[in-house]
Design a protein around this motif. Structure first.
Motif, short mmCIF file in Angstrom:
data_model
loop_
_atom_site.label_atom_id
_atom_site.label_comp_id
_atom_site.label_asym_id
_atom_site.label_seq_id
_atom_site.Cartn_x
_atom_site.Cartn_y
_atom_site.Cartn_z
N GLU A 1 0.87 -1.17 0.00
CA GLU A 1 0.00 0.00 0.00
C GLU A 1 0.91 1.22 0.00
O GLU A 1 1.80 1.34 0.85
CB GLU A 1 -0.89 0.00 1.24
N GLU A 2 0.71 2.11 -0.96
CA GLU A 2 1.60 3.26 -1.10
C GLU A 2 1.69 4.09 0.18
O GLU A 2 2.78 4.48 0.59
CB GLU A 2 1.16 4.14 -2.28
N ALA A 3 0.57 4.34 0.83
CA ALA A 3 0.58 5.17 2.04
C ALA A 3 1.41 4.53 3.15
O ALA A 3 2.16 5.22 3.84
CB ALA A 3 -0.86 5.43 2.51
N LYS A 4 1.28 3.20 3.31
CA LYS A 4 2.03 2.51 4.36
C LYS A 4 3.53 2.51 4.05
O LYS A 4 4.36 2.67 4.95
CB LYS A 4 1.53 1.08 4.54
N LEU A 5 3.88 2.33 2.77
CA LEU A 5 5.29 2.35 2.39
C LEU A 5 5.89 3.73 2.63
O LEU A 5 6.98 3.86 3.18
CB LEU A 5 5.46 1.93 0.93
N LEU A 6 5.17 4.78 2.24
CA LEU A 6 5.64 6.15 2.48
C LEU A 6 5.83 6.41 3.97
O LEU A 6 6.84 6.98 4.38
CB LEU A 6 4.67 7.16 1.88
N GLU A 7 4.86 6.00 4.77
CA GLU A 7 4.94 6.20 6.22
C GLU A 7 6.17 5.49 6.79
O GLU A 7 6.91 6.05 7.60
CB GLU A 7 3.67 5.69 6.89
N VAL B 1 12.11 10.50 0.01
CA VAL B 1 11.32 9.83 -1.03
C VAL B 1 10.85 10.85 -2.05
O VAL B 1 10.65 12.02 -1.73
CB VAL B 1 10.10 9.09 -0.44
N GLU B 2 10.72 10.38 -3.28
CA GLU B 2 10.11 11.18 -4.34
C GLU B 2 8.69 10.66 -4.53
O GLU B 2 8.31 9.65 -3.94
CB GLU B 2 10.92 11.06 -5.63
N ALA B 3 7.92 11.31 -5.38
CA ALA B 3 6.54 10.91 -5.62
C ALA B 3 6.48 9.60 -6.40
O ALA B 3 7.36 9.29 -7.19
CB ALA B 3 5.82 12.00 -6.40
N PHE B 4 5.44 8.81 -6.17
CA PHE B 4 5.20 7.62 -6.96
C PHE B 4 4.91 8.03 -8.39
O PHE B 4 4.32 9.08 -8.64
CB PHE B 4 4.00 6.83 -6.42
N ALA B 5 5.34 7.19 -9.33
CA ALA B 5 5.08 7.45 -10.76
C ALA B 5 4.93 6.11 -11.47
O ALA B 5 5.37 5.07 -10.98
CB ALA B 5 6.22 8.26 -11.37
N GLU B 6 4.32 6.15 -12.64
CA GLU B 6 4.18 4.98 -13.50
C GLU B 6 5.45 4.87 -14.34
O GLU B 6 5.81 5.80 -15.06
CB GLU B 6 2.96 5.17 -14.40
N ARG B 7 6.15 3.73 -14.21
CA ARG B 7 7.43 3.55 -14.92
C ARG B 7 7.49 2.14 -15.52
O ARG B 7 6.85 1.22 -15.03
CB ARG B 7 8.60 3.74 -13.96
N TYR B 8 8.30 2.01 -16.57
CA TYR B 8 8.48 0.72 -17.23
C TYR B 8 9.65 -0.03 -16.60
O TYR B 8 10.68 0.56 -16.30
CB TYR B 8 8.76 0.92 -18.72
N GLN C 1 8.74 -6.12 -15.69
CA GLN C 1 7.39 -6.69 -15.78
C GLN C 1 6.41 -5.71 -16.44
O GLN C 1 5.22 -5.81 -16.25
CB GLN C 1 6.88 -7.08 -14.39
N GLY C 2 6.94 -4.77 -17.22
CA GLY C 2 6.09 -3.80 -17.89
C GLY C 2 5.89 -2.56 -17.02
O GLY C 2 6.69 -2.27 -16.14
N PHE C 3 4.82 -1.83 -17.30
CA PHE C 3 4.54 -0.60 -16.57
C PHE C 3 3.97 -0.90 -15.18
O PHE C 3 3.24 -1.87 -15.00
CB PHE C 3 3.56 0.29 -17.35
N GLY C 4 4.33 -0.06 -14.22
CA GLY C 4 3.82 -0.18 -12.87
C GLY C 4 4.26 1.01 -12.04
O GLY C 4 5.15 1.76 -12.42
N ARG C 5 3.62 1.18 -10.90
CA ARG C 5 3.94 2.31 -10.03
C ARG C 5 5.20 2.00 -9.22
O ARG C 5 5.39 0.89 -8.75
CB ARG C 5 2.77 2.61 -9.10
N SER C 6 6.03 3.03 -9.09
CA SER C 6 7.26 2.86 -8.32
C SER C 6 7.64 4.18 -7.67
O SER C 6 7.07 5.23 -7.96
CB SER C 6 8.40 2.36 -9.22
N ILE C 7 8.63 4.07 -6.78
CA ILE C 7 9.11 5.24 -6.05
C ILE C 7 10.64 5.20 -6.01
O ILE C 7 11.23 4.13 -5.95
CB ILE C 7 8.53 5.26 -4.61
N TYR C 8 11.25 6.38 -6.09
CA TYR C 8 12.71 6.50 -5.96
C TYR C 8 13.06 6.92 -4.54
O TYR C 8 12.43 7.80 -3.96
CB TYR C 8 13.26 7.57 -6.91
#
Length: 141
Positions: free
Chosen positions: A92-98, A107-114, A117-124
């Motif tokens: 869950e994005e909120a739990k990971l950020l917390e 942390v940077e903002a979540f974004a859709e990246r390739y 396994q193809g496209f998916g949401r990730s965070i740097y």
């Protein structure tokens, strides 16, 4: 440091991003010598993605649009590795950020990246030495 439960379960290496001044030599090495076929080629960005088993190797031309974001050319005092990406169990994005913020991780903002396994949401995020690590959820099989 807070007492939060760790939502991160690393599953695999998703991809590695290598910056290069000598694209043709790098392509010959990874494609022809190691047998990693081209999966995606985005020449306008200066990005070529090669399949390496279940992972991806990204080759980024240093003087390209994307390559310029990584700083100066690879050298004794310059970075060659742009970032690497870890596949982790779905989260869950909120739990990971917390969790990350609770450990004082920038942390940077979540974004859709390739990735592998193809496209998916990730965070740097950054490790203590300033290396960029991307965290991306593993897709269900």
């Amino acid at each position: 440091m807070t007492n939060l439960s760790n939502p991160i379960e690393v599953k695999a290496l998703d991809h590695v991003v290598l910056r290069t001044n000598n694209f043709n030599a790098m392509l010959r090495f990874y494609r022809d010598v190691l047998g990693c076929p081209i999966e995606r080629d985005l020449p306008d960005l200066g990005l070529t993605q090669l399949r390496a088993g279940t992972a991806i190797i990204d080759l980024v031309i240093v003087n390209s649009e994307l390559g310029k974001l990584g700083g100066k050319s690879p050298s004794q005092d310059g970075r060659n590795l742009d970032h690497f990406c870890l596949q982790i169990a779905p989260f869950e994005e909120a739990k990971l950020l917390e969790y990350l913020r609770g450990h004082d991780v920038h942390v940077e903002a979540f974004a859709e990246r390739y990735g592998a396994q193809g496209f998916g949401r990730s965070i740097y995020i950054e490790d203590p030495e300033g290396n960029v690590v991307e965290l991306k959820a593993q897709k269900p099989k």
